[in-house]
Design a protein around this motif. Sequence first.
Motif, PDB file in Angstrom:
ATOM      1  N   LEU A  29      47.010  25.947  38.693  1.00  0.00           N
ATOM      2  CA  LEU A  29      47.477  26.984  39.391  1.00  0.00           C
ATOM      3  C   LEU A  29      47.609  28.358  38.761  1.00  0.00           C
ATOM      4  O   LEU A  29      48.177  28.154  37.594  1.00  0.00           O
ATOM      5  CB  LEU A  29      48.822  26.719  40.271  1.00  0.00           C
ATOM      6  N   LYS A  30      47.061  29.426  39.109  1.00  0.00           N
ATOM      7  CA  LYS A  30      47.431  30.850  38.270  1.00  0.00           C
ATOM      8  C   LYS A  30      47.658  31.744  39.343  1.00  0.00           C
ATOM      9  O   LYS A  30      46.887  32.338  40.003  1.00  0.00           O
ATOM     10  CB  LYS A  30      45.863  31.254  37.816  1.00  0.00           C
ATOM     11  N   ASP A  31      49.158  32.086  39.272  1.00  0.00           N
ATOM     12  CA  ASP A  31      49.770  32.748  39.954  1.00  0.00           C
ATOM     13  C   ASP A  31      49.348  34.479  39.430  1.00  0.00           C
ATOM     14  O   ASP A  31      49.620  34.807  38.472  1.00  0.00           O
ATOM     15  CB  ASP A  31      51.254  32.783  39.961  1.00  0.00           C
ATOM     16  N   VAL A  32      48.744  35.154  40.531  1.00  0.00           N
ATOM     17  CA  VAL A  32      48.196  36.520  39.934  1.00  0.00           C
ATOM     18  C   VAL A  32      49.142  37.544  39.734  1.00  0.00           C
ATOM     19  O   VAL A  32      49.195  38.818  39.485  1.00  0.00           O
ATOM     20  CB  VAL A  32      46.865  37.031  40.977  1.00  0.00           C
ATOM     21  N   SER A  33      50.388  37.154  40.212  1.00  0.00           N
ATOM     22  CA  SER A  33      51.633  37.916  40.052  1.00  0.00           C
ATOM     23  C   SER A  33      52.000  38.211  38.523  1.00  0.00           C
ATOM     24  O   SER A  33      52.661  39.150  37.826  1.00  0.00           O
ATOM     25  CB  SER A  33      52.920  37.837  40.677  1.00  0.00           C
ATOM     26  N   ILE A  34      51.368  37.267  37.829  1.00  0.00           N
ATOM     27  CA  ILE A  34      51.485  37.166  36.322  1.00  0.00           C
ATOM     28  C   ILE A  34      50.310  38.093  35.607  1.00  0.00           C
ATOM     29  O   ILE A  34      49.121  37.757  36.082  1.00  0.00           O
ATOM     30  CB  ILE A  34      51.556  35.672  35.771  1.00  0.00           C
ATOM     31  N   LYS A  35      50.414  39.125  34.889  1.00  0.00           N
ATOM     32  CA  LYS A  35      49.450  39.918  34.644  1.00  0.00           C
ATOM     33  C   LYS A  35      48.432  39.405  33.907  1.00  0.00           C
ATOM     34  O   LYS A  35      47.079  39.453  34.101  1.00  0.00           O
ATOM     35  CB  LYS A  35      49.948  40.904  33.423  1.00  0.00           C
ATOM     36  N   LYS A  36      48.423  38.493  32.979  1.00  0.00           N
ATOM     37  CA  LYS A  36      47.559  37.538  32.363  1.00  0.00           C
ATOM     38  C   LYS A  36      46.621  36.901  33.335  1.00  0.00           C
ATOM     39  O   LYS A  36      45.336  37.113  33.282  1.00  0.00           O
ATOM     40  CB  LYS A  36      48.114  36.531  31.347  1.00  0.00           C
ATOM     41  N   ASN A  37      47.219  36.331  34.428  1.00  0.00           N
ATOM     42  CA  ASN A  37      46.319  35.652  35.423  1.00  0.00           C
ATOM     43  C   ASN A  37      45.697  36.615  36.211  1.00  0.00           C
ATOM     44  O   ASN A  37      44.443  36.466  36.591  1.00  0.00           O
ATOM     45  CB  ASN A  37      47.200  34.757  36.468  1.00  0.00           C
ATOM     46  N   PHE A  38      46.481  37.842  36.479  1.00  0.00           N
ATOM     47  CA  PHE A  38      45.549  38.856  37.248  1.00  0.00           C
ATOM     48  C   PHE A  38      44.244  39.408  36.740  1.00  0.00           C
ATOM     49  O   PHE A  38      43.363  39.664  37.151  1.00  0.00           O
ATOM     50  CB  PHE A  38      46.521  40.066  37.735  1.00  0.00           C
ATOM     51  N   ASP A  39      44.530  39.576  35.414  1.00  0.00           N
ATOM     52  CA  ASP A  39      43.143  40.157  34.480  1.00  0.00           C
ATOM     53  C   ASP A  39      42.453  39.181  34.377  1.00  0.00           C
ATOM     54  O   ASP A  39      41.245  39.359  34.406  1.00  0.00           O
ATOM     55  CB  ASP A  39      43.916  40.487  33.011  1.00  0.00           C
ATOM     56  N   GLU A  40      42.730  37.854  34.485  1.00  0.00           N
ATOM     57  CA  GLU A  40      41.537  36.861  34.339  1.00  0.00           C
ATOM     58  C   GLU A  40      41.021  36.875  35.747  1.00  0.00           C
ATOM     59  O   GLU A  40      39.637  36.760  35.763  1.00  0.00           O
ATOM     60  CB  GLU A  40      42.235  35.545  34.130  1.00  0.00           C
ATOM     61  N   LEU A  41      41.487  36.976  36.744  1.00  0.00           N
ATOM     62  CA  LEU A  41      40.903  37.164  38.137  1.00  0.00           C
ATOM     63  C   LEU A  41      39.994  38.168  38.249  1.00  0.00           C
ATOM     64  O   LEU A  41      38.807  38.044  38.640  1.00  0.00           O
ATOM     65  CB  LEU A  41      41.961  37.341  39.332  1.00  0.00           C
ATOM     66  N   ILE A  42      40.158  39.263  37.807  1.00  0.00           N
ATOM     67  CA  ILE A  42      39.450  40.333  37.814  1.00  0.00           C
ATOM     68  C   ILE A  42      38.062  40.354  36.833  1.00  0.00           C
ATOM     69  O   ILE A  42      37.255  40.620  37.486  1.00  0.00           O
ATOM     70  CB  ILE A  42      40.013  41.883  37.394  1.00  0.00           C
ATOM     71  N   SER A  43      38.346  39.682  35.555  1.00  0.00           N
ATOM     72  CA  SER A  43      37.339  39.413  35.182  1.00  0.00           C
ATOM     73  C   SER A  43      36.314  38.472  35.286  1.00  0.00           C
ATOM     74  O   SER A  43      34.921  38.682  35.212  1.00  0.00           O
ATOM     75  CB  SER A  43      37.908  38.994  33.645  1.00  0.00           C
ATOM     76  N   PRO A  51      42.897  33.799  48.102  1.00  0.00           N
ATOM     77  CA  PRO A  51      42.583  32.750  46.965  1.00  0.00           C
ATOM     78  C   PRO A  51      40.989  32.886  46.315  1.00  0.00           C
ATOM     79  O   PRO A  51      40.252  33.341  46.937  1.00  0.00           O
ATOM     80  CB  PRO A  51      42.423  31.467  47.712  1.00  0.00           C
ATOM     81  N   PHE A  52      41.137  32.497  45.015  1.00  0.00           N
ATOM     82  CA  PHE A  52      39.848  32.549  44.353  1.00  0.00           C
ATOM     83  C   PHE A  52      39.778  31.147  43.440  1.00  0.00           C
ATOM     84  O   PHE A  52      40.975  30.917  42.713  1.00  0.00           O
ATOM     85  CB  PHE A  52      39.720  33.614  43.413  1.00  0.00           C
ATOM     86  N   LEU A  53      38.877  30.178  43.581  1.00  0.00           N
ATOM     87  CA  LEU A  53      38.833  28.972  43.048  1.00  0.00           C
ATOM     88  C   LEU A  53      37.554  29.165  41.910  1.00  0.00           C
ATOM     89  O   LEU A  53      36.611  29.484  42.323  1.00  0.00           O
ATOM     90  CB  LEU A  53      38.373  28.050  44.070  1.00  0.00           C
ATOM     91  N   VAL A  54      37.940  28.588  40.918  1.00  0.00           N
ATOM     92  CA  VAL A  54      37.076  28.451  39.597  1.00  0.00           C
ATOM     93  C   VAL A  54      36.884  26.901  39.550  1.00  0.00           C
ATOM     94  O   VAL A  54      37.937  26.278  39.226  1.00  0.00           O
ATOM     95  CB  VAL A  54      37.498  29.275  38.392  1.00  0.00           C
ATOM     96  N   ASP A  55      35.676  26.149  39.608  1.00  0.00           N
ATOM     97  CA  ASP A  55      35.370  24.971  39.160  1.00  0.00           C
ATOM     98  C   ASP A  55      34.662  25.129  37.776  1.00  0.00           C
ATOM     99  O   ASP A  55      33.639  25.304  37.658  1.00  0.00           O
ATOM    100  CB  ASP A  55      34.516  24.259  40.316  1.00  0.00           C
ATOM    101  N   THR A  56      35.606  24.809  36.710  1.00  0.00           N
ATOM    102  CA  THR A  56      35.062  25.009  35.129  1.00  0.00           C
ATOM    103  C   THR A  56      33.773  24.112  35.102  1.00  0.00           C
ATOM    104  O   THR A  56      33.167  24.246  34.170  1.00  0.00           O
ATOM    105  CB  THR A  56      36.165  25.043  34.263  1.00  0.00           C
ATOM    106  N   ASP A  57      34.089  22.781  35.670  1.00  0.00           N
ATOM    107  CA  ASP A  57      33.055  21.893  35.363  1.00  0.00           C
ATOM    108  C   ASP A  57      31.699  22.141  35.968  1.00  0.00           C
ATOM    109  O   ASP A  57      30.415  21.591  35.399  1.00  0.00           O
ATOM    110  CB  ASP A  57      33.443  20.426  36.225  1.00  0.00           C
ATOM    111  N   LYS A  58      31.767  23.027  36.995  1.00  0.00           N
ATOM    112  CA  LYS A  58      30.327  23.189  37.713  1.00  0.00           C
ATOM    113  C   LYS A  58      30.110  24.436  37.745  1.00  0.00           C
ATOM    114  O   LYS A  58      29.040  25.051  38.243  1.00  0.00           O
ATOM    115  CB  LYS A  58      30.235  22.599  39.180  1.00  0.00           C
ATOM    116  N   ASN A  59      30.720  25.373  36.753  1.00  0.00           N
ATOM    117  CA  ASN A  59      30.588  26.901  36.743  1.00  0.00           C
ATOM    118  C   ASN A  59      30.323  27.458  38.258  1.00  0.00           C
ATOM    119  O   ASN A  59      29.544  28.310  38.100  1.00  0.00           O
ATOM    120  CB  ASN A  59      29.499  27.169  35.618  1.00  0.00           C
TER     121      ASN A  59
END
Length: 76
Positions: A29-43, A51-59
């Motif tokens: 879980l990546k809470d976007v109220s934390i700046k680091k997580n929000f920056d990752e979401l935008i990137s 919600p935004f889901l990332v499956d790192t195994d399947k890109n």
Amino acid sequence: MLELYYSPTCPYCQKVLSACNDLGIDLVLKDVSIKKNFDELISLGKIAQVPFLVDTDKNTRMYESDVIIDYVKSLK
């Protein structure tokens, strides 16, 4: 690994979290109220929407709660 960018107050995020819990799907879980997580979401996703889901195994990356729920169901 499944990473979910979410906001604790977002009803669509809660819908995804509930479905994943019912299905026994583990999420990082990546809470976007934390700046680091929000920056990752935008990137990764380019827009400030959860919600935004990332499956790192399947890109794979996706928005929209119903799409995410259908996706995690297909993993079972």
